[in-house]
Design a protein around this motif. Structure first.
Motif, PDB file in Angstrom:
ATOM      1  N   MET A   1     117.167  63.840  90.239  1.00 51.78           N
ATOM      2  CA  MET A   1     117.585  64.985  89.428  1.00 51.78           C
ATOM      3  C   MET A   1     119.039  65.325  89.760  1.00 51.78           C
ATOM      4  O   MET A   1     119.422  65.370  90.917  1.00 51.78           O
ATOM      5  N   HIS A   2     119.821  65.569  88.736  1.00 54.94           N
ATOM      6  CA  HIS A   2     121.226  65.931  88.944  1.00 54.94           C
ATOM      7  C   HIS A   2     121.323  67.386  89.380  1.00 54.94           C
ATOM      8  O   HIS A   2     120.484  68.196  89.047  1.00 54.94           O
ATOM      9  N   ASP A   3     122.378  67.713  90.087  1.00 53.23           N
ATOM     10  CA  ASP A   3     122.689  69.128  90.281  1.00 53.23           C
ATOM     11  C   ASP A   3     123.228  69.610  88.949  1.00 53.23           C
ATOM     12  O   ASP A   3     123.832  68.851  88.215  1.00 53.23           O
ATOM     13  N   GLY A   4     123.039  70.859  88.687  1.00 52.15           N
ATOM     14  CA  GLY A   4     123.571  71.365  87.430  1.00 52.15           C
ATOM     15  C   GLY A   4     123.144  72.795  87.227  1.00 52.15           C
ATOM     16  O   GLY A   4     122.677  73.451  88.146  1.00 52.15           O
ATOM     17  N   CYS A   5     123.312  73.275  86.019  1.00 49.97           N
ATOM     18  CA  CYS A   5     122.959  74.640  85.694  1.00 49.97           C
ATOM     19  C   CYS A   5     121.869  74.590  84.638  1.00 49.97           C
ATOM     20  O   CYS A   5     121.935  73.769  83.736  1.00 49.97           O
ATOM     21  N   THR A   6     120.919  75.492  84.766  1.00 50.04           N
ATOM     22  CA  THR A   6     119.911  75.589  83.715  1.00 50.04           C
ATOM     23  C   THR A   6     120.030  76.961  83.071  1.00 50.04           C
ATOM     24  O   THR A   6     120.519  77.903  83.683  1.00 50.04           O
ATOM     25  N   PHE A   7     119.613  77.044  81.834  1.00 52.64           N
ATOM     26  CA  PHE A   7     119.633  78.322  81.144  1.00 52.64           C
ATOM     27  C   PHE A   7     118.444  78.391  80.202  1.00 52.64           C
ATOM     28  O   PHE A   7     117.829  77.394  79.878  1.00 52.64           O
ATOM     29  N   ASN A   8     118.168  79.594  79.796  1.00 50.03           N
ATOM     30  CA  ASN A   8     116.971  79.884  79.046  1.00 50.03           C
ATOM     31  C   ASN A   8     117.320  80.956  78.031  1.00 50.03           C
ATOM     32  O   ASN A   8     117.800  82.013  78.430  1.00 50.03           O
ATOM     33  N   HIS A   9     117.103  80.727  76.767  1.00 50.72           N
ATOM     34  CA  HIS A   9     117.459  81.738  75.780  1.00 50.72           C
ATOM     35  C   HIS A   9     116.387  81.945  74.752  1.00 50.72           C
ATOM     36  O   HIS A   9     115.780  80.998  74.302  1.00 50.72           O
ATOM     37  N   ARG A  10     116.198  83.191  74.372  1.00 49.34           N
ATOM     38  CA  ARG A  10     115.231  83.504  73.315  1.00 49.34           C
ATOM     39  C   ARG A  10     115.980  83.946  72.068  1.00 49.34           C
ATOM     40  O   ARG A  10     116.928  84.718  72.155  1.00 49.34           O
ATOM     41  N   TYR A  11     115.508  83.460  70.935  1.00 53.81           N
ATOM     42  CA  TYR A  11     116.056  83.906  69.659  1.00 53.81           C
ATOM     43  C   TYR A  11     114.916  84.501  68.867  1.00 53.81           C
ATOM     44  O   TYR A  11     113.899  83.852  68.659  1.00 53.81           O
ATOM     45  N   VAL A  12     115.080  85.733  68.450  1.00 56.41           N
ATOM     46  CA  VAL A  12     114.040  86.406  67.685  1.00 56.41           C
ATOM     47  C   VAL A  12     114.681  86.954  66.419  1.00 56.41           C
ATOM     48  O   VAL A  12     115.738  87.581  66.467  1.00 56.41           O
ATOM     49  N   LYS A  13     114.052  86.673  65.296  1.00 59.09           N
ATOM     50  CA  LYS A  13     114.548  87.201  64.023  1.00 59.09           C
ATOM     51  C   LYS A  13     113.343  87.659  63.233  1.00 59.09           C
ATOM     52  O   LYS A  13     112.403  86.904  63.056  1.00 59.09           O
ATOM     53  N   THR A  14     113.384  88.919  62.768  1.00 59.38           N
ATOM     54  CA  THR A  14     112.192  89.431  62.119  1.00 59.38           C
ATOM     55  C   THR A  14     111.964  88.826  60.744  1.00 59.38           C
ATOM     56  O   THR A  14     110.841  88.635  60.354  1.00 59.38           O
ATOM     57  N   ASN A  15     113.028  88.516  60.010  1.00 57.01           N
ATOM     58  CA  ASN A  15     112.794  87.864  58.724  1.00 57.01           C
ATOM     59  C   ASN A  15     113.473  86.514  58.678  1.00 57.01           C
ATOM     60  O   ASN A  15     114.627  86.397  58.272  1.00 57.01           O
ATOM     61  N   PRO A  16     112.744  85.451  59.076  1.00 59.15           N
ATOM     62  CA  PRO A  16     113.361  84.125  59.145  1.00 59.15           C
ATOM     63  C   PRO A  16     113.671  83.554  57.769  1.00 59.15           C
ATOM     64  O   PRO A  16     114.324  82.543  57.650  1.00 59.15           O
ATOM     65  N   HIS A  17     113.205  84.229  56.701  1.00 55.01           N
ATOM     66  CA  HIS A  17     113.462  83.688  55.365  1.00 55.01           C
ATOM     67  C   HIS A  17     114.843  84.059  54.856  1.00 55.01           C
ATOM     68  O   HIS A  17     115.281  83.575  53.836  1.00 55.01           O
ATOM     69  N   GLU A  18     115.547  84.899  55.590  1.00 54.14           N
ATOM     70  CA  GLU A  18     116.909  85.270  55.186  1.00 54.14           C
ATOM     71  C   GLU A  18     117.935  84.384  55.874  1.00 54.14           C
ATOM     72  O   GLU A  18     118.774  84.862  56.618  1.00 54.14           O
ATOM     73  N   VAL A  19     117.838  83.102  55.632  1.00 52.94           N
ATOM     74  CA  VAL A  19     118.779  82.178  56.256  1.00 52.94           C
ATOM     75  C   VAL A  19     120.183  82.416  55.740  1.00 52.94           C
ATOM     76  O   VAL A  19     121.167  82.242  56.438  1.00 52.94           O
ATOM     77  N   GLU A  20     120.284  82.864  54.516  1.00 56.27           N
ATOM     78  CA  GLU A  20     121.591  83.037  53.874  1.00 56.27           C
ATOM     79  C   GLU A  20     122.467  84.020  54.632  1.00 56.27           C
ATOM     80  O   GLU A  20     123.671  84.032  54.457  1.00 56.27           O
ATOM     81  N   ASN A  21     121.870  84.851  55.472  1.00 55.76           N
ATOM     82  CA  ASN A  21     122.678  85.800  56.242  1.00 55.76           C
ATOM     83  C   ASN A  21     123.464  85.121  57.345  1.00 55.76           C
ATOM     84  O   ASN A  21     124.079  85.786  58.157  1.00 55.76           O
ATOM     85  N   ALA A  22     123.404  83.791  57.382  1.00 58.88           N
ATOM     86  CA  ALA A  22     124.155  83.016  58.376  1.00 58.88           C
ATOM     87  C   ALA A  22     124.001  83.608  59.767  1.00 58.88           C
ATOM     88  O   ALA A  22     124.957  83.980  60.404  1.00 58.88           O
ATOM     89  N   THR A  23     122.760  83.718  60.179  1.00 59.93           N
ATOM     90  CA  THR A  23     122.460  84.197  61.523  1.00 59.93           C
ATOM     91  C   THR A  23     123.128  83.276  62.505  1.00 59.93           C
ATOM     92  O   THR A  23     122.909  82.079  62.439  1.00 59.93           O
ATOM     93  N   TRP A  24     123.893  83.813  63.408  1.00 54.70           N
ATOM     94  CA  TRP A  24     124.306  82.956  64.506  1.00 54.70           C
ATOM     95  C   TRP A  24     124.571  83.768  65.742  1.00 54.70           C
ATOM     96  O   TRP A  24     124.878  84.944  65.671  1.00 54.70           O
ATOM     97  N   MET A  25     124.332  83.151  66.877  1.00 54.95           N
ATOM     98  CA  MET A  25     124.474  83.825  68.147  1.00 54.95           C
ATOM     99  C   MET A  25     125.286  82.939  69.060  1.00 54.95           C
ATOM    100  O   MET A  25     125.251  81.723  68.948  1.00 54.95           O
ATOM    101  N   LEU A  26     125.993  83.588  69.952  1.00 53.26           N
ATOM    102  CA  LEU A  26     126.855  82.864  70.865  1.00 53.26           C
ATOM    103  C   LEU A  26     126.638  83.428  72.261  1.00 53.26           C
ATOM    104  O   LEU A  26     126.622  84.631  72.435  1.00 53.26           O
TER     105      LEU A  26
END
Length: 133
Positions: A1-26
């Motif tokens: 196993m390499h040394d490195g960094c791990t991360f964990n992220h949750r993405y929650v969106k109440t209305n996933p059908h609104e893709v047109e809103n260009a949801t994005w997170m950074l």
């Protein structure tokens, strides 16, 4: 196993059908004394709505190539894994997105991974960054 960094992220969106809103997170991570940006974005690929996660390196291309990363998303005994080299921040996020250089998740699968009644997007993206020797 390499040394490195791990991360964990949750993405929650109440209305996933609104893709047109260009949801994005950074999200910005520090790893090996450098900075990396995790992008998560919803967009249309042709007629199909998709989600995409990818990593960019805060620096130039030559230095970015010294690192590798993996992203993973899954549930219900299934998982999608992407492994790649972070793109330099000098490449626009649109350029990275359009080349699909990252973890691309079809909406049906994203909703399946979210469980429940398919009315809410709940994704957990885990990742790891390591240095190529």
């Amino acid at each position: 196993m390499h040394d490195g960094c791990t991360f964990n992220h949750r993405y929650v969106k109440t209305n996933p059908h609104e893709v047109e809103n260009a949801t994005w997170m950074l999200t910005v991570f520090n790893c090996f004394g450098r900075q990396f940006c995790l992008h998560f974005e919803a967009f249309q690929l042709g007629m199909a709505p998709v989600y995409m996660a990818f990593l960019r390196f805060m620096g130039d291309d030559n230095e970015a190539k010294k690192f590798s990363y993996s992203l993973e998303v899954g549930a219900n005994g299934r998982k999608l894994i992407w492994q790649g080299i972070p793109r330099s921040i000098r490449d626009s996020h649109r350029k990275v997105r359009d080349s699909q250089d990252g973890l691309v998740i079809q909406r049906n699968l994203a909703l399946y991974f979210s469980g429940g009644d398919r009315q809410e997007l709940k994704l957990r993206v885990t990742g790891r960054i390591w240095k190529e020797e």
